[in-house]
Design a protein around this motif. Sequence first.
Motif, PDB file in Angstrom:
ATOM      1  N   MET A  10       0.783  -1.140   0.286  1.00  0.00           N
ATOM      2  CA  MET A  10      -0.055   0.000  -0.073  1.00  0.00           C
ATOM      3  C   MET A  10       0.744   1.417   0.046  1.00  0.00           C
ATOM      4  O   MET A  10       0.356   2.474  -0.236  1.00  0.00           O
ATOM      5  CB  MET A  10      -0.838   0.092   1.354  1.00  0.00           C
ATOM      6  CG  MET A  10      -2.088  -1.194   1.090  1.00  0.00           C
ATOM      7  SD  MET A  10      -3.071  -0.802  -0.186  1.00  0.00           S
ATOM      8  CE  MET A  10      -3.971   0.760   0.232  1.00  0.00           C
ATOM      9  N   LEU A  11       2.090   1.225   0.501  1.00  0.00           N
ATOM     10  CA  LEU A  11       3.022   2.438   0.508  1.00  0.00           C
ATOM     11  C   LEU A  11       2.904   3.443  -0.731  1.00  0.00           C
ATOM     12  O   LEU A  11       2.647   4.290  -0.664  1.00  0.00           O
ATOM     13  CB  LEU A  11       4.161   1.990   0.838  1.00  0.00           C
ATOM     14  CG  LEU A  11       5.202   3.153   1.066  1.00  0.00           C
ATOM     15  CD1 LEU A  11       4.620   4.212   2.421  1.00  0.00           C
ATOM     16  CD2 LEU A  11       6.644   2.782   1.766  1.00  0.00           C
ATOM     17  N   GLN A  17      -1.538   9.090  -3.035  1.00  0.00           N
ATOM     18  CA  GLN A  17      -2.810   9.805  -2.449  1.00  0.00           C
ATOM     19  C   GLN A  17      -2.154  10.979  -1.627  1.00  0.00           C
ATOM     20  O   GLN A  17      -2.917  12.227  -1.851  1.00  0.00           O
ATOM     21  CB  GLN A  17      -3.262   8.724  -1.605  1.00  0.00           C
ATOM     22  CG  GLN A  17      -4.804   9.407  -0.966  1.00  0.00           C
ATOM     23  CD  GLN A  17      -5.391   8.215  -0.268  1.00  0.00           C
ATOM     24  OE1 GLN A  17      -4.737   7.265   0.491  1.00  0.00           O
ATOM     25  NE2 GLN A  17      -6.854   8.112  -0.202  1.00  0.00           N
ATOM     26  N   ALA A  18      -1.235  10.903  -0.934  1.00  0.00           N
ATOM     27  CA  ALA A  18      -0.834  11.875   0.040  1.00  0.00           C
ATOM     28  C   ALA A  18      -0.331  13.235  -0.742  1.00  0.00           C
ATOM     29  O   ALA A  18      -0.658  14.390  -0.460  1.00  0.00           O
ATOM     30  CB  ALA A  18       0.435  11.550   1.082  1.00  0.00           C
ATOM     31  N   GLU A  19       0.585  12.905  -1.889  1.00  0.00           N
ATOM     32  CA  GLU A  19       0.884  14.128  -2.847  1.00  0.00           C
ATOM     33  C   GLU A  19      -0.323  14.634  -3.359  1.00  0.00           C
ATOM     34  O   GLU A  19      -0.365  15.962  -3.349  1.00  0.00           O
ATOM     35  CB  GLU A  19       1.809  13.324  -3.997  1.00  0.00           C
ATOM     36  CG  GLU A  19       2.145  14.322  -4.848  1.00  0.00           C
ATOM     37  CD  GLU A  19       2.705  13.886  -6.287  1.00  0.00           C
ATOM     38  OE1 GLU A  19       3.168  14.546  -6.865  1.00  0.00           O
ATOM     39  OE2 GLU A  19       2.324  12.716  -6.539  1.00  0.00           O
ATOM     40  N   VAL A  22      -1.895  16.867  -0.727  1.00  0.00           N
ATOM     41  CA  VAL A  22      -1.209  18.281  -0.381  1.00  0.00           C
ATOM     42  C   VAL A  22      -1.468  19.192  -1.592  1.00  0.00           C
ATOM     43  O   VAL A  22      -1.712  20.149  -1.362  1.00  0.00           O
ATOM     44  CB  VAL A  22       0.169  17.957  -0.152  1.00  0.00           C
ATOM     45  CG1 VAL A  22       1.046  18.996   0.133  1.00  0.00           C
ATOM     46  CG2 VAL A  22       0.304  17.267   1.302  1.00  0.00           C
ATOM     47  N   ASN A  23      -0.997  18.616  -2.820  1.00  0.00           N
ATOM     48  CA  ASN A  23      -1.313  19.642  -4.105  1.00  0.00           C
ATOM     49  C   ASN A  23      -2.562  20.086  -4.089  1.00  0.00           C
ATOM     50  O   ASN A  23      -2.615  21.139  -4.523  1.00  0.00           O
ATOM     51  CB  ASN A  23      -0.953  18.631  -5.210  1.00  0.00           C
ATOM     52  CG  ASN A  23       0.554  18.347  -5.425  1.00  0.00           C
ATOM     53  OD1 ASN A  23       1.392  18.926  -4.897  1.00  0.00           O
ATOM     54  ND2 ASN A  23       0.779  17.401  -6.195  1.00  0.00           N
ATOM     55  N   GLU A  24      -3.557  19.358  -3.928  1.00  0.00           N
ATOM     56  CA  GLU A  24      -4.848  19.879  -4.079  1.00  0.00           C
ATOM     57  C   GLU A  24      -5.398  21.062  -3.087  1.00  0.00           C
ATOM     58  O   GLU A  24      -5.585  22.073  -3.398  1.00  0.00           O
ATOM     59  CB  GLU A  24      -5.774  18.805  -3.948  1.00  0.00           C
ATOM     60  CG  GLU A  24      -5.847  17.982  -5.081  1.00  0.00           C
ATOM     61  CD  GLU A  24      -6.743  16.602  -4.948  1.00  0.00           C
ATOM     62  OE1 GLU A  24      -7.547  16.627  -3.991  1.00  0.00           O
ATOM     63  OE2 GLU A  24      -6.691  15.666  -5.968  1.00  0.00           O
ATOM     64  N   ARG A  25      -4.828  20.861  -1.799  1.00  0.00           N
ATOM     65  CA  ARG A  25      -4.927  21.872  -0.687  1.00  0.00           C
ATOM     66  C   ARG A  25      -4.239  23.012  -0.833  1.00  0.00           C
ATOM     67  O   ARG A  25      -4.796  24.190  -0.871  1.00  0.00           O
ATOM     68  CB  ARG A  25      -4.647  21.363   0.649  1.00  0.00           C
ATOM     69  CG  ARG A  25      -5.629  20.040   1.106  1.00  0.00           C
ATOM     70  CD  ARG A  25      -5.564  19.688   2.664  1.00  0.00           C
ATOM     71  NE  ARG A  25      -4.487  18.904   2.575  1.00  0.00           N
ATOM     72  CZ  ARG A  25      -4.080  17.741   2.505  1.00  0.00           C
ATOM     73  NH1 ARG A  25      -5.180  17.141   2.003  1.00  0.00           N
ATOM     74  NH2 ARG A  25      -2.830  17.182   2.844  1.00  0.00           N
ATOM     75  N   PRO A 148       4.538  16.645 -12.518  1.00  0.00           N
ATOM     76  CA  PRO A 148       2.955  17.212 -12.432  1.00  0.00           C
ATOM     77  C   PRO A 148       2.014  16.169 -12.164  1.00  0.00           C
ATOM     78  O   PRO A 148       2.179  15.094 -12.519  1.00  0.00           O
ATOM     79  CB  PRO A 148       2.901  17.833 -13.895  1.00  0.00           C
ATOM     80  CG  PRO A 148       3.983  17.673 -14.552  1.00  0.00           C
ATOM     81  CD  PRO A 148       5.025  16.915 -13.956  1.00  0.00           C
ATOM     82  N   SER A 149       1.195  16.711 -11.344  1.00  0.00           N
ATOM     83  CA  SER A 149      -0.152  16.002 -11.115  1.00  0.00           C
ATOM     84  C   SER A 149      -1.164  16.697 -11.810  1.00  0.00           C
ATOM     85  O   SER A 149      -1.587  17.828 -11.749  1.00  0.00           O
ATOM     86  CB  SER A 149      -0.530  15.882  -9.646  1.00  0.00           C
ATOM     87  OG  SER A 149       0.600  15.244  -8.910  1.00  0.00           O
TER      88      SER A 149
END
Length: 150
Positions: A10-11, A17-19, A22-25, A148-149
């Motif tokens: 899962m890592l 998911q964390a990236e 954070v990017n979205e926020r 980039p995301s």
Amino acid sequence: MSSVPSVEPMLPFLLMQAESGVNERINRRVVEAGHHGLRPVHGLVFARIADGGASINDIARHLGVTKQSAAAIVESLESNGYVVRTAHPSDRRARLIELTDRGESVTRLAGAAAAAEVSALTDVIGEAATRVVIDALRILGDGASPRPSW
């Protein structure tokens, strides 16, 4: 035997998911401050050119995209007043992409939003654990460039 192997598959997903979160926020804060139309990829461009500018080729390499894609991103930023093209100091054929005052403002805003992300994490897990996370992420990302995301 350690319990880590059961978490191991899962890592990578959790890191992605964390990236994204954070990017979205960070991007949401930038947009809410009046910079509509900016996306996380623009932040990567700003970060690349913030310290002395960069050419389209430099930006393309940094983002891992074609020169044409980088040029389209820069064109959008330029038309919205975030960057300006100037004479390149060492390559007469290239143009140097630099932040305008408006672009620098966004960079400061994004930096404050990033600091708020670290603060929020520290509030939840504590300073020592935050340091462990930062150290682990440095090891995992060693030698890699942010991409980039979309």
